[in-house]
Design a protein around this motif. Structure first.
Motif, PDB file in Angstrom:
ATOM      1  N   LEU A 108      79.057  32.231  89.292  1.00  0.00           N
ATOM      2  CA  LEU A 108      79.570  32.014  90.647  1.00  0.00           C
ATOM      3  C   LEU A 108      79.226  30.596  91.069  1.00  0.00           C
ATOM      4  O   LEU A 108      78.167  30.084  90.724  1.00  0.00           O
ATOM      5  N   LYS A 109      80.132  29.951  91.832  1.00  0.00           N
ATOM      6  CA  LYS A 109      79.921  28.565  92.229  1.00  0.00           C
ATOM      7  C   LYS A 109      80.086  28.410  93.732  1.00  0.00           C
ATOM      8  O   LYS A 109      80.945  29.055  94.349  1.00  0.00           O
ATOM      9  N   THR A 110      79.255  27.509  94.323  1.00  0.00           N
ATOM     10  CA  THR A 110      79.416  27.176  95.731  1.00  0.00           C
ATOM     11  C   THR A 110      80.516  26.123  95.875  1.00  0.00           C
ATOM     12  O   THR A 110      80.956  25.525  94.887  1.00  0.00           O
ATOM     13  N   ILE A 111      80.949  25.883  97.091  1.00  0.00           N
ATOM     14  CA  ILE A 111      81.900  24.791  97.337  1.00  0.00           C
ATOM     15  C   ILE A 111      81.122  23.484  97.414  1.00  0.00           C
ATOM     16  O   ILE A 111      79.940  23.481  97.762  1.00  0.00           O
ATOM     17  N   PRO A 112      81.720  22.338  97.067  1.00  0.00           N
ATOM     18  CA  PRO A 112      81.015  21.060  97.174  1.00  0.00           C
ATOM     19  C   PRO A 112      80.901  20.597  98.629  1.00  0.00           C
ATOM     20  O   PRO A 112      81.719  20.969  99.469  1.00  0.00           O
ATOM     21  N   TYR A 113      79.892  19.789  98.911  1.00  0.00           N
ATOM     22  CA  TYR A 113      79.684  19.255 100.251  1.00  0.00           C
ATOM     23  C   TYR A 113      79.495  17.747 100.173  1.00  0.00           C
ATOM     24  O   TYR A 113      78.932  17.221  99.213  1.00  0.00           O
ATOM     25  N   GLU A 114      79.963  17.042 101.212  1.00  0.00           N
ATOM     26  CA  GLU A 114      79.786  15.597 101.339  1.00  0.00           C
ATOM     27  C   GLU A 114      78.816  15.337 102.484  1.00  0.00           C
ATOM     28  O   GLU A 114      79.055  15.775 103.618  1.00  0.00           O
ATOM     29  N   ILE A 115      77.721  14.665 102.189  1.00  0.00           N
ATOM     30  CA  ILE A 115      76.705  14.386 103.202  1.00  0.00           C
ATOM     31  C   ILE A 115      76.687  12.884 103.475  1.00  0.00           C
ATOM     32  O   ILE A 115      76.512  12.080 102.553  1.00  0.00           O
ATOM     33  N   ASP A 116      76.857  12.506 104.737  1.00  0.00           N
ATOM     34  CA  ASP A 116      76.793  11.099 105.144  1.00  0.00           C
ATOM     35  C   ASP A 116      75.398  10.807 105.686  1.00  0.00           C
ATOM     36  O   ASP A 116      74.901  11.521 106.566  1.00  0.00           O
ATOM     37  N   VAL A 117      74.787   9.742 105.178  1.00  0.00           N
ATOM     38  CA  VAL A 117      73.439   9.360 105.599  1.00  0.00           C
ATOM     39  C   VAL A 117      73.528   8.011 106.311  1.00  0.00           C
ATOM     40  O   VAL A 117      74.051   7.044 105.750  1.00  0.00           O
ATOM     41  N   ILE A 118      73.035   7.936 107.530  1.00  0.00           N
ATOM     42  CA  ILE A 118      73.133   6.715 108.321  1.00  0.00           C
ATOM     43  C   ILE A 118      71.744   6.248 108.731  1.00  0.00           C
ATOM     44  O   ILE A 118      70.791   7.029 108.798  1.00  0.00           O
ATOM     45  N   ASN A 119      71.654   4.942 109.005  1.00  0.00           N
ATOM     46  CA  ASN A 119      70.409   4.352 109.495  1.00  0.00           C
ATOM     47  C   ASN A 119      70.510   4.259 111.009  1.00  0.00           C
ATOM     48  O   ASN A 119      71.300   3.481 111.552  1.00  0.00           O
ATOM     49  N   THR A 120      69.734   5.022 111.712  1.00  0.00           N
ATOM     50  CA  THR A 120      69.826   5.079 113.172  1.00  0.00           C
ATOM     51  C   THR A 120      69.066   3.951 113.851  1.00  0.00           C
ATOM     52  O   THR A 120      69.207   3.752 115.051  1.00  0.00           O
ATOM     53  N   ALA A 121      68.252   3.230 113.080  1.00  0.00           N
ATOM     54  CA  ALA A 121      67.502   2.121 113.680  1.00  0.00           C
ATOM     55  C   ALA A 121      68.426   0.930 113.890  1.00  0.00           C
ATOM     56  O   ALA A 121      69.225   0.585 113.022  1.00  0.00           O
ATOM     57  N   LYS A 122      68.337   0.301 115.026  1.00  0.00           N
ATOM     58  CA  LYS A 122      69.169  -0.855 115.349  1.00  0.00           C
ATOM     59  C   LYS A 122      68.450  -2.147 114.957  1.00  0.00           C
ATOM     60  O   LYS A 122      67.222  -2.207 114.912  1.00  0.00           O
ATOM     61  N   LYS A 123      69.229  -3.180 114.698  1.00  0.00           N
ATOM     62  CA  LYS A 123      68.677  -4.443 114.215  1.00  0.00           C
ATOM     63  C   LYS A 123      67.713  -5.060 115.220  1.00  0.00           C
ATOM     64  O   LYS A 123      66.691  -5.639 114.858  1.00  0.00           O
ATOM     65  N   ASP A 124      68.033  -4.963 116.521  1.00  0.00           N
ATOM     66  CA  ASP A 124      67.213  -5.607 117.548  1.00  0.00           C
ATOM     67  C   ASP A 124      66.143  -4.696 118.124  1.00  0.00           C
ATOM     68  O   ASP A 124      65.487  -5.042 119.116  1.00  0.00           O
ATOM     69  N   ASP A 125      65.961  -3.515 117.550  1.00  0.00           N
ATOM     70  CA  ASP A 125      64.934  -2.610 118.065  1.00  0.00           C
ATOM     71  C   ASP A 125      63.557  -3.231 117.905  1.00  0.00           C
ATOM     72  O   ASP A 125      63.231  -3.791 116.849  1.00  0.00           O
ATOM     73  N   GLN A 126      62.748  -3.167 118.944  1.00  0.00           N
ATOM     74  CA  GLN A 126      61.411  -3.719 118.902  1.00  0.00           C
ATOM     75  C   GLN A 126      60.421  -2.621 118.548  1.00  0.00           C
ATOM     76  O   GLN A 126      60.447  -1.539 119.114  1.00  0.00           O
ATOM     77  N   ILE A 127      59.581  -2.915 117.589  1.00  0.00           N
ATOM     78  CA  ILE A 127      58.585  -1.941 117.154  1.00  0.00           C
ATOM     79  C   ILE A 127      57.264  -2.295 117.811  1.00  0.00           C
ATOM     80  O   ILE A 127      56.737  -3.396 117.640  1.00  0.00           O
TER      81      ILE A 127
END
Length: 301
Positions: A108-127
């Motif tokens: 038995l086989k599952t259906i394939p899935y597409e996972i999108d991975v994003i970087n939520t940190a912004k370039k100008d974010d101050q740490i």
């Protein structure tokens, strides 16, 4: 009427088939996640009827980019349940392919899935630090705690190097010393005597081993290539070298020449001669240290 019966039969067959066949379902919580965010996929198989489910082992079901955080498997008589928590630490789109599960030989086989991975940190974010940095004055004790393992490792390496140098410089010399060579050869001669070749009249085996022991001893003790030279060449070299005393040269010459004659069946020594040759070689080994002492005195003069 006949057609109606056929349709009813087919309908009942499909219902029975679905009732007893295994049903696989799968679901993914999120199709888009942030870097390092934990997501999960759930696989369920129903109608097992106490059949065994085979699949990839724990933490090895998902492909390379999916870091499995937790892999939980539960199975009852009728249901197989698997929940995998995972995270991805690279940006991009990653595919979970069809996952295979074998139920009583059926795949038995599952259906394939597409996972999108994003970087939520912004370039100008101050740490911001949680608290301000503080200067700390370190004492000798603190430095020791920080670097003690490095210091101990360095000292261990130095001690090992010193031990190796000492072994190379003195250890090998001790093993190659005249006393060690003499004692080793005397033990070999004692082992030869225990074989009772003299008593049994096996003169050929006796002389072969006696001369072999003697050749090895001369090579170690006097640094002469006795183990590779023919008897005549060895005797000639000993006389030219002057390292071995004339008394010892005579013993080696007599025994080695007699051994060659025995080897080629040109002479047949009796028990008394064999015992005398054994005793002469043994005494030669014991006297060898005097040859070396004389040689050292000659070099120092």
């Amino acid at each position: 009427m006949i057609k109606l019966k056929k349709l009813l039969f087919i309908f009942c067959f499909l219902i029975c088939a679905n009732a007893f066949s295994q049903i696989l379902s799968s679901s993914v919580e999120k199709k888009t996640i942030a870097l390092g965010e934990v997501n999960h996929i759930v696989i369920t198989i129903n109608n097992l009827n106490d059949k065994k489910v085979s699949a990839a082992p724990e933490n090895e079901l998902l492909p390379f980019h999916f870091e499995e955080v937790k892999d939980s498997i539960a199975q009852t008589k009728d249901i197989y349940y698997r929940r995998i928590e995972f995270a991805v630490f690279e940006e991009g789109s990653f595919k979970i392919p069809e996952l295979e599960f074998k139920v009583d030989g059926k795949i038995l086989k599952t259906i394939p899935y597409e996972i999108d991975v994003i970087n939520t940190a912004k370039k100008d974010d101050q740490i911001n630090d949680i608290m301000q940095n503080k200067e700390v004055n370190l004492e000798a004790k603190d430095y020791w705690e920080l670097y003690k393992w490095y210091i101990l490792a360095g000292l261990s390496v130095i001690a090992l190097i010193v031990a190796i140098v000492m072994f190379i410089k003195w250890g090998r010399k001790a093993k190659d010393s005249p006393v060690v060579a003499t004692n080793q050869t005397l033990k070999e001669l004692d082992s030869l005597k225990k074989k009772k070749y003299v008593e049994s009249g096996d003169y050929r085996s006796f002389y072969v081993e006696l001369i072999d022991i003697s050749r090895k001893f001369i090579s170690r003790q006097y640094r002469l290539p006795a183990d590779v030279l023919l008897t005549d060449d060895l005797i000639d070299l000993m006389k030219k070298n002057n390292t071995i005393s004339q008394e010892n040269e005579k013993v080696v010459e007599d025994v080695f020449l007699r051994g060659d004659l025995v080897k080629f069946a040109k002479t047949f020594p009796d028990k008394e001669m064999m015992e005398k040759d054994f005793t002469d070689i043994r005494e030669f080994v014991k006297r060898s240290s005097k040859d070396l002492e004389f040689e050292n005195l000659r070099k120092d003069a």
